[in-house]
Design a protein around this motif. Sequence first.
Motif, PDB file in Angstrom:
ATOM      1  N   HIS A 124      25.973   8.726 -20.787  1.00 26.44           N
ATOM      2  CA  HIS A 124      25.437   8.453 -19.455  1.00 26.44           C
ATOM      3  C   HIS A 124      25.662   9.672 -18.543  1.00 26.44           C
ATOM      4  O   HIS A 124      26.775  10.175 -18.435  1.00 26.44           O
ATOM      5  CB  HIS A 124      26.130   7.230 -18.856  1.00 26.44           C
ATOM      6  N   GLY A 125      24.592  10.166 -17.953  1.00 28.26           N
ATOM      7  CA  GLY A 125      24.711  11.285 -17.016  1.00 28.26           C
ATOM      8  C   GLY A 125      24.589  12.655 -17.647  1.00 28.26           C
ATOM      9  O   GLY A 125      24.482  13.644 -16.942  1.00 28.26           O
ATOM     10  N   VAL A 159      25.602  23.393 -14.796  1.00 29.77           N
ATOM     11  CA  VAL A 159      26.684  22.729 -14.049  1.00 29.77           C
ATOM     12  C   VAL A 159      27.279  21.606 -14.904  1.00 29.77           C
ATOM     13  O   VAL A 159      28.489  21.415 -14.960  1.00 29.77           O
ATOM     14  CB  VAL A 159      26.177  22.191 -12.696  1.00 29.77           C
ATOM     15  N   GLN A 160      26.404  20.867 -15.586  1.00 29.29           N
ATOM     16  CA  GLN A 160      26.889  19.832 -16.512  1.00 29.29           C
ATOM     17  C   GLN A 160      27.744  20.436 -17.611  1.00 29.29           C
ATOM     18  O   GLN A 160      28.792  19.895 -17.966  1.00 29.29           O
ATOM     19  CB  GLN A 160      25.710  19.114 -17.170  1.00 29.29           C
ATOM     20  N   PHE A 161      27.289  21.569 -18.138  1.00 28.47           N
ATOM     21  CA  PHE A 161      28.076  22.225 -19.186  1.00 28.47           C
ATOM     22  C   PHE A 161      29.468  22.591 -18.654  1.00 28.47           C
ATOM     23  O   PHE A 161      30.460  22.520 -19.380  1.00 28.47           O
ATOM     24  CB  PHE A 161      27.373  23.482 -19.701  1.00 28.47           C
ATOM     25  N   ALA A 162      29.514  22.991 -17.378  1.00 25.22           N
ATOM     26  CA  ALA A 162      30.818  23.314 -16.777  1.00 25.22           C
ATOM     27  C   ALA A 162      31.717  22.078 -16.790  1.00 25.22           C
ATOM     28  O   ALA A 162      32.928  22.166 -17.047  1.00 25.22           O
ATOM     29  CB  ALA A 162      30.631  23.840 -15.354  1.00 25.22           C
ATOM     30  N   ARG A 338      28.453  15.373 -10.347  1.00 22.08           N
ATOM     31  CA  ARG A 338      27.061  15.108  -9.989  1.00 22.08           C
ATOM     32  C   ARG A 338      26.906  15.111  -8.465  1.00 22.08           C
ATOM     33  O   ARG A 338      27.696  14.496  -7.762  1.00 22.08           O
ATOM     34  CB  ARG A 338      26.634  13.760 -10.564  1.00 22.08           C
ATOM     35  N   PRO A 339      25.867  15.775  -7.940  1.00 22.34           N
ATOM     36  CA  PRO A 339      25.685  15.783  -6.489  1.00 22.34           C
ATOM     37  C   PRO A 339      25.470  14.366  -5.964  1.00 22.34           C
ATOM     38  O   PRO A 339      24.874  13.529  -6.655  1.00 22.34           O
ATOM     39  CB  PRO A 339      24.420  16.622  -6.289  1.00 22.34           C
ATOM     40  N   ARG A 344      26.325   9.471  -6.937  1.00 19.71           N
ATOM     41  CA  ARG A 344      27.603   9.586  -7.598  1.00 19.71           C
ATOM     42  C   ARG A 344      28.434   8.345  -7.305  1.00 19.71           C
ATOM     43  O   ARG A 344      28.400   7.805  -6.195  1.00 19.71           O
ATOM     44  CB  ARG A 344      28.335  10.814  -7.082  1.00 19.71           C
ATOM     45  N   ARG A 345      29.156   7.874  -8.313  1.00 22.37           N
ATOM     46  CA  ARG A 345      30.026   6.724  -8.104  1.00 22.37           C
ATOM     47  C   ARG A 345      31.434   7.200  -7.832  1.00 22.37           C
ATOM     48  O   ARG A 345      31.968   8.043  -8.550  1.00 22.37           O
ATOM     49  CB  ARG A 345      30.011   5.834  -9.341  1.00 22.37           C
TER      50      ARG A 345
END
Lengths: 363, 363
Positions: A124-125, A159-162, A338-339, A344-345
């Motif tokens: 997820h995400g 950014v996700q990879f980070a 996540r922005p 974002r939760r």
Amino acid sequence: MPGSAVSPGPVAVDTMGGDHAPDEIIAGAVTAVREHDVRLILVGQAPRIKQQLDRLGVAGQIPIAHADEALAMDEGALASRRKPRSSVAIACRLIRQNRASALVSAGTTAGVVATSRLRLRGQHGVTRPAIAVVLPTRPRPTVLLDAGATADVKPETLVQFAALGTAYAQVRHGVDRPRVGLLTIGAEPGKGNKLIRRAHELLTAAPPGIEFVGNIEGDDLLGGKVDVVVTDGFTGNVALKTIEGSVRLALAEVEAAIGSSRRARMGAAMQRRPLRELRDRLDSGTYGGGVLLGLNGTVVIAHGASNAKAITSACVLAHDLVRGNIVERIREQVAAARPPRFGRRHGDRDHPAPERDEPPSAD
Amino acid sequence: MPGSAVSPGPVAVDTMGGDHAPDEIIAGAVTAVREHDVRLILVGQAPRIKQQLDRLGVAGQIPIAHADEALAMDEGALASRRKPRSSVAIACRLIRQNRASALVSAGTTAGVVATSRLRLRGQHGVTRPAIAVVLPTRPRPTVLLDAGATADVKPETLVQFAALGTAYAQVRHGVDRPRVGLLTIGAEPGKGNKLIRRAHELLTAAPPGIEFVGNIEGDDLLGGKVDVVVTDGFTGNVALKTIEGSVRLALAEVEAAIGSSRRARMGAAMQRRPLRELRDRLDSGTYGGGVLLGLNGTVVIAHGASNAKAITSACVLAHDLVRGNIVERIREQVAAARPPRFGRRHGDRDHPAPERDEPPSAD
């Protein structure tokens, strides 16, 4: 095997992938069970596996899941659809059914990535998975990702990879706040291609949970300056293979140089052991292999040339990552980074960072 | 100096760029004049240059063009417009006025590229320039381009780079039909990112004059398998710097390994010389530096850390490229490789290839 309240499922080992399949794979897996208390399930041609387990004196002690087919070494992204009964596909099914917690394969990278991506699906995400490899830096290891899972990416994917790399460095290397660098072609923020310049902007906006420290150039990849280096799968794969080729050339040249005169050869005899140890340490067969991050399940891709020892390491790594809850850690990191505009939760974070609630500026 | 019917203009040397400017630059230039019969013109602060020439005993023997300013080491693409009187800008003006034939500078790569691109302009038919570097392969050298002039390119630009590299390998290394490879992340044609897959299609359509032999992976960059490796400036720069960092690491580790025991240290004493020679050969300060191809004039960008010896080599290289008519050879190669639909001219080719007159297929 040590008991634990909630024991994670066993690691599924693909016995059909790799240059030395199945015997070396099975031998390495057996060592992981015997010496490292790793729970395993062996996937492949059952009669052959039984025969080898018998030979190793552990008949009946390790569960087996039968698979008819291997992914061929030259198969790529389409292999998965063509071979729903390949050993890798069967292993993925075990993970989906919660009968296994992770997969170890020395099969062709493209085939393992395509198959596990199709059958495990992204977490997820996470829009794209990445392969994380550990570079032979000292004193601290550096994680490079993506080493080749996704060749064309968007800046947001980096950014996700980070976030993936941060979680990985935390779980694998125990680094509390991993320092993240972006691989590019100049130290200043404005350097790089369009993709990297935009990714730099996004990372500079400081997504929560990511400790971005700036650009890293190729000559600093092995400098141990950061804990995580982020790049796209094309550049990362070129860089990784360039390291392998360069180290191989340099060591071959050293051997040639120290064999170049009688006096030098005498010296060489005295250094055989330290040089062999060095070659082992820098050899891609030892540090090589990667972990595919971002799917619903942990996938360790061992080097195609893996011997039994490398397979044992891969099994132990898979086991450790599962015990470190890598999938859950990634979920948390990605959700945090996540922005806010993507919803974002906050509820599932240990350390909310309210000062980050403004949308990241893109100046 | 040997007389010749049509003598090319002198090489303009930027005395203000580089870590050791101006004294080492001038010293290296003087050696090029004295020992290699290279005609030069020194560009920079005239009083300082005169003083150094006087010290070296060659007062009044080498022409000087005065310039007030240097490009600062941290200046990038905008430097050129800000500093029309920089030493690099003055040297470019000499080339445009036919008072010089080439430029040698150890200034910052970004600044030299931006300035010379603006002031020399691209050759007819060349849309983007590329930096060519020679990798320390054996037995035959391999030219890598682009090493960092143009970070974002189109597939068609990579075909142009193949033409530039072909001309360069012919003039510099005397290779009749240079073998050209495309840097990517898999040996098969379908591997790579979108840019590289499309460039592979274009190159497979066999543009006349280009001997395309297929994909090259990072670990084969130093394998000496091809004469020319084509890539975009982002990937090329990452790869080049990764080679530098990897070789540096490997040699440092060798030194540590051979100093790790008394026995090994005794051996090391016997190998000091071959190892030092090896380090010199693989050192980027020796093979480093590149040539900016595709402009109306030859630009040799020496390594920023260049000492006098490296500057002498750069001057000799510039001189040899001018004598080999590199700009004209590039014009011919680019015109030949251009697809017919762009109006390729046949008149100026030695070996027309009529079988290639169909438009390249893109299957």
